[in-house]
Write an enzyme that holds these catalytic residues in place. Structure first.
Site, PDB file in Angstrom:
ATOM      1  N   ASP A 239       0.834  -1.200   0.000  1.00 50.24           N
ATOM      2  CA  ASP A 239       0.000   0.000   0.000  1.00 50.24           C
ATOM      3  C   ASP A 239       0.873   1.256   0.000  1.00 50.24           C
ATOM      4  O   ASP A 239       1.889   1.314   0.703  1.00 50.24           O
ATOM      5  CB  ASP A 239      -0.883  -0.021   1.263  1.00 50.24           C
ATOM      6  CG  ASP A 239      -1.823   1.162   1.335  1.00 50.24           C
ATOM      7  OD1 ASP A 239      -2.759   1.205   0.538  1.00 50.24           O
ATOM      8  OD2 ASP A 239      -1.594   2.050   2.194  1.00 50.24           O
ATOM      9  N   GLU A 270       2.102  -0.467  -5.066  1.00 48.46           N
ATOM     10  CA  GLU A 270       1.082   0.481  -5.493  1.00 48.46           C
ATOM     11  C   GLU A 270       1.748   1.818  -5.764  1.00 48.46           C
ATOM     12  O   GLU A 270       2.024   2.590  -4.843  1.00 48.46           O
ATOM     13  CB  GLU A 270      -0.002   0.629  -4.422  1.00 48.46           C
ATOM     14  CG  GLU A 270      -1.233   1.277  -5.000  1.00 48.46           C
ATOM     15  CD  GLU A 270      -1.850   2.327  -4.106  1.00 48.46           C
ATOM     16  OE1 GLU A 270      -2.974   2.739  -4.374  1.00 48.46           O
ATOM     17  OE2 GLU A 270      -1.197   2.759  -3.152  1.00 48.46           O
TER      18      GLU A 270
HETATM   19  C1  LM2 Z   1      -3.801   3.700  -0.442  1.00 44.64           C
HETATM   20  N1  LM2 Z   1      -2.942   3.424  -1.335  1.00 44.64           N
HETATM   21  O1  LM2 Z   1      -1.870   4.131  -1.503  1.00 44.64           O
HETATM   22  C2  LM2 Z   1      -5.075   2.981  -0.321  1.00 44.64           C
HETATM   23  O2  LM2 Z   1      -5.286   2.168  -1.471  1.00 44.64           O
HETATM   24  C3  LM2 Z   1      -6.140   3.983  -0.094  1.00 44.64           C
HETATM   25  O3  LM2 Z   1      -7.401   3.366  -0.089  1.00 44.64           O
HETATM   26  C4  LM2 Z   1      -5.848   4.678   1.226  1.00 44.64           C
HETATM   27  O4  LM2 Z   1      -6.764   5.751   1.465  1.00 44.64           O
HETATM   28  C5  LM2 Z   1      -4.468   5.322   1.228  1.00 44.64           C
HETATM   29  N2  LM2 Z   1      -3.526   4.729   0.365  1.00 44.64           N
HETATM   30  C6  LM2 Z   1      -3.882   5.243   2.623  1.00 44.64           C
HETATM   31  O5  LM2 Z   1      -3.590   3.912   2.959  1.00 44.64           O
HETATM   32  C7  LM2 Z   1      -7.936   5.418   2.184  1.00 44.64           C
HETATM   33  C8  LM2 Z   1      -9.031   6.429   1.878  1.00 44.64           C
HETATM   34  C9  LM2 Z   1      -8.761   7.747   2.578  1.00 44.64           C
HETATM   35  C10 LM2 Z   1      -8.603   7.506   4.064  1.00 44.64           C
HETATM   36  C11 LM2 Z   1      -7.376   6.602   4.211  1.00 44.64           C
HETATM   37  C12 LM2 Z   1      -7.038   6.293   5.653  1.00 44.64           C
HETATM   38  O6  LM2 Z   1      -9.125   6.634   0.479  1.00 44.64           O
HETATM   39  O7  LM2 Z   1      -9.897   8.612   2.365  1.00 44.64           O
HETATM   40  O8  LM2 Z   1      -8.381   8.710   4.736  1.00 44.64           O
HETATM   41  O9  LM2 Z   1      -7.655   5.333   3.564  1.00 44.64           O
HETATM   42  O10 LM2 Z   1      -8.098   5.672   6.310  1.00 44.64           O
HETATM   43  C13 LM2 Z   1      -9.245   8.987   5.848  1.00 44.64           C
HETATM   44  C14 LM2 Z   1     -10.141  10.182   5.580  1.00 44.64           C
HETATM   45  C15 LM2 Z   1      -9.288  11.420   5.370  1.00 44.64           C
HETATM   46  C16 LM2 Z   1      -8.389  11.671   6.584  1.00 44.64           C
HETATM   47  C17 LM2 Z   1      -7.569  10.386   6.853  1.00 44.64           C
HETATM   48  C18 LM2 Z   1      -6.716  10.501   8.110  1.00 44.64           C
HETATM   49  O11 LM2 Z   1     -10.918   9.928   4.422  1.00 44.64           O
HETATM   50  O12 LM2 Z   1     -10.136  12.550   5.191  1.00 44.64           O
HETATM   51  O13 LM2 Z   1      -7.473  12.717   6.272  1.00 44.64           O
HETATM   52  O14 LM2 Z   1      -8.454   9.265   7.012  1.00 44.64           O
HETATM   53  O15 LM2 Z   1      -7.488  10.732   9.235  1.00 44.64           O
HETATM   54  C19 LM2 Z   1      -7.571  13.891   7.037  1.00 44.64           C
END
Ligand code: LM2
Ligand code: CA
Length: 516
Positions: A239, A270
């Site tokens: 990741d 990735e």
């Molecule tokens: C990835 N690949 O590089 C994953 O495939 C992707 O799904 C992940 O993002 C990202 N990297 C981090 O591992 C997802 C999602 C984000 C989410 C993060 C962390 O797309 O939206 O972020 O996982 O759970 C969320 C909130 C975001 C916030 C963050 C930290 O959506 O608004 O940022 O948590 O609290 C302030």
């Protein structure tokens, strides 16, 4: 054709057998097998070929295990990729107004510890799942979240509490890139995705960025991955690999042990496209295989944006793979979509909501054979943050097809093409034919022939199949039974030509082995 007939034939890859034989020999001579064979990471071909895999993303461990035995093994899938199994953030309250999902799917991308209690189950269930899958002939690949820990919260599924930059017994502030130190942005986040120091050292969407260059951090990460390897895991989807410099990834990889199959783990990175050279997928090819994100985008264009000049039609896929600017086939995990791209706002990728077109795209990828094809199968969603079907406490419930879970990997037509892909192996694509719109047909060497129709009406084609004259049973519409065929019969003349009607949004596929 019964898919089980293609099993056991799935070793056209002499190299893999050779690697295994050499490893077995080394073991029997009690040679010390070096775990750190060079600083540079190895790509799959020198270590382990994943073949056709399915991503059962966020399926719980109990359901993955059951699926391996009941479906994946018998269908001929070589491997299954599972969601991040490490302990993660468990949210306890909603945030502001637009935040309506207490346990969004993305909790699992915020690592709290490397214990394996997660939304998908317990460590014992994980272990058992890997064992069950291996017994069914299905290798297990793990989504490894190693670039960062969390960016919010203080409680986790494993019961461990934490505060910013402090994870008891695991990491403290010294294990992270210092915001405004090694991370040169004003707020500690990535402001410029073209600046490598920011992309590598700053917090991706606020996620605390591990100092992956440090010996201590590398040791913790390798300890985690080696535990998974000990449990029988065969490799990793790394990741956020783009957010770590290749040298850090290589250093971690060099600490990894051999898998239960005696080879170094498969390592797919990735690395999203775009940015300057050092940040592009190509810059990471020396360190591992990469995810084929651009290929997925090209498929969406070919399958969905039918244009009058045919640049966006199925026929445009005559040129695909390296010739179309994609990373080399032998270094790429190819797919129609994944958990990020299926939620893409711009609609640049296909997803399960595309129905028959989505299925057809998977069949095309399996037919073409670019990369190591990975089928994507997960849960249905309405809004982007939706949780998979789960209990109120966030723990994911057993996958039931049609009840929240799409189960596209069970689609008969896709399963048939998994068998077809397996049978034709690495044979070259030849006899390419197209109507210059939405129908294509081709052979794979002299092992098999396939036609695909992305149009909304059936289409009759007369084409060279590359096969000896005879009657062949279409593996997609039917199975061969007691010398007969329950589906379409393709009659190939003595010159190799056949006249075939390809159903709307459908596929006709035969192999030498499906000759009646
Ligand atoms: C990835 N690949 O590089 C994953 O495939 C992707 O799904 C992940 O993002 C990202 N990297 C981090 O591992 C997802 C999602 C984000 C989410 C993060 C962390 O797309 O939206 O972020 O996982 O759970 C969320 C909130 C975001 C916030 C963050 C930290 O959506 O608004 O940022 O948590 O609290 C302030
Ligand atoms: Ca980083």
């Amino acid at each position: 054709m019964d898919p089980s007939r293609t099993r056991g034939r799935r070793a056209p890859f002499l190299r893999r057998t050779t690697v295994l034989a050499v490893a077995a020999l080394a073991a029997s001579l009690a040679l010390a097998v070096p775990t750190a064979d060079g600083a540079v990471g190895r790509g799959s071909r020198s270590t382990q070929e994943p073949g056709v895999t399915v991503s059962l993303w966020e399926w719980n461990w109990r359901s993955v295990a059951r699926e391996c035995t009941d479906v994946l093994g018998p269908a001929g899938y070589d491997g299954v990729q599972v969601a991040p199994p490490q302990n993660s953030l468990k949210r306890t309250a909603l945030g502001n107004g637009s935040d309506t999902v207490l346990h969004p799917w993305w909790e699992v991308y915020q690592a709290v510890s490397y214990d394996l209690t997660s939304r998908m189950g317990t460590e014992a269930q994980f272990k058992k799942m890997v064992k069950t899958c291996r017994r069914a002939g299905v290798k297990v690949y793990v989504d490894a979240v190693i670039n960062h820990t969390t960016g919010q919260g203080s409680t986790s599924y494993g019961g461990v509490d934490y505060t910013p930059y402090r994870y008891d017994g695991l990491y403290g502030p010294e294990d992270f890139h210092a915001p405004s130190g090694e991370c040169p942005s004003s707020d500690g986040g990535i402001q410029d995705f073209n600046a490598k120091a920011q992309v590598w050292n700053c917090n991706l969407v606020g996620l605390e960025d591990l100092r992956t260059g440090s010996d201590d951090v590398q040791a913790e990460i390798a300890g985690y991955l080696n535990k998974l390897i000990r449990y029988g895991v065969s490799g990793f989807r790394v990741d956020a690999a783009k957010h770590m410099p290749p040298r850090d990834l290589d250093a971690i990889y060099s600490r990894l042990n051999r898998t239960k199959d005696g080879v170094k783990p498969y390592w797919s990175l990735e690395v999203l496209p775009g940015g300057p050279g050092v940040l592009r997928p190509e810059a990471y090819l020396r360190s591992g295989d990469v995810l084929g994100v651009d290929g997925a985008r090209q498929m969406q264009q070919a399958f969905k944006s039918y244009t009058a000049d045919h640049t966006g039609s199925l026929s445009s896929l005559e040129v695909f793979g390296a010739a179309a600017g994609l990373t080399p086939s032998g270094k790429t995990v190819s797919f129609v979509t994944n958990h990020d791209s299926e939620r893409n706002d711009a609609g640049d990728y296909l997803n399960y909501k595309d129905g028959a077109t989505y299925v057809l795209a998977h069949q095309w990828l399996l037919a073409d054979g670019y990369g190591s094809p990975q089928v994507y199968s997960s849960f249905a969603w309405v809004t982007k943050d939706d949780s998979p079907p789960a209990r109120a406490d966030g723990r994911i419930t057993d996958a039931v097809c049609g009840q929240g879970w799409t189960c596209v990997h069970r689609d008969r037509g896709i399963v048939a093409m998994v068998g077809w892909h397996d049978y034709v192996g690495a044979a070259k694509r030849v006899n390419f034919w197209t109507d210059d719109a939405n129908v294509v047909a081709f052979s794979k060497g002299n092992r098999g022939w396939v036609a695909l129709n992305n149009g909304t009406a059936p289409k009759e084609v007369r084409v060279q199949t590359g096969l000896p004259g005879g009657r062949y049973c279409d593996v997609v519409s039917g199975a061969e039974q007691a010398g007969g065929c329950t589906g379409t019969v393709v009659t190939v003349g003595s010159t190799g030509f056949a006249t075939v009607t390809v159903p709307a949004k459908g596929v006709v596929a035969v192999t030498r082995a499906s000759r009646l």
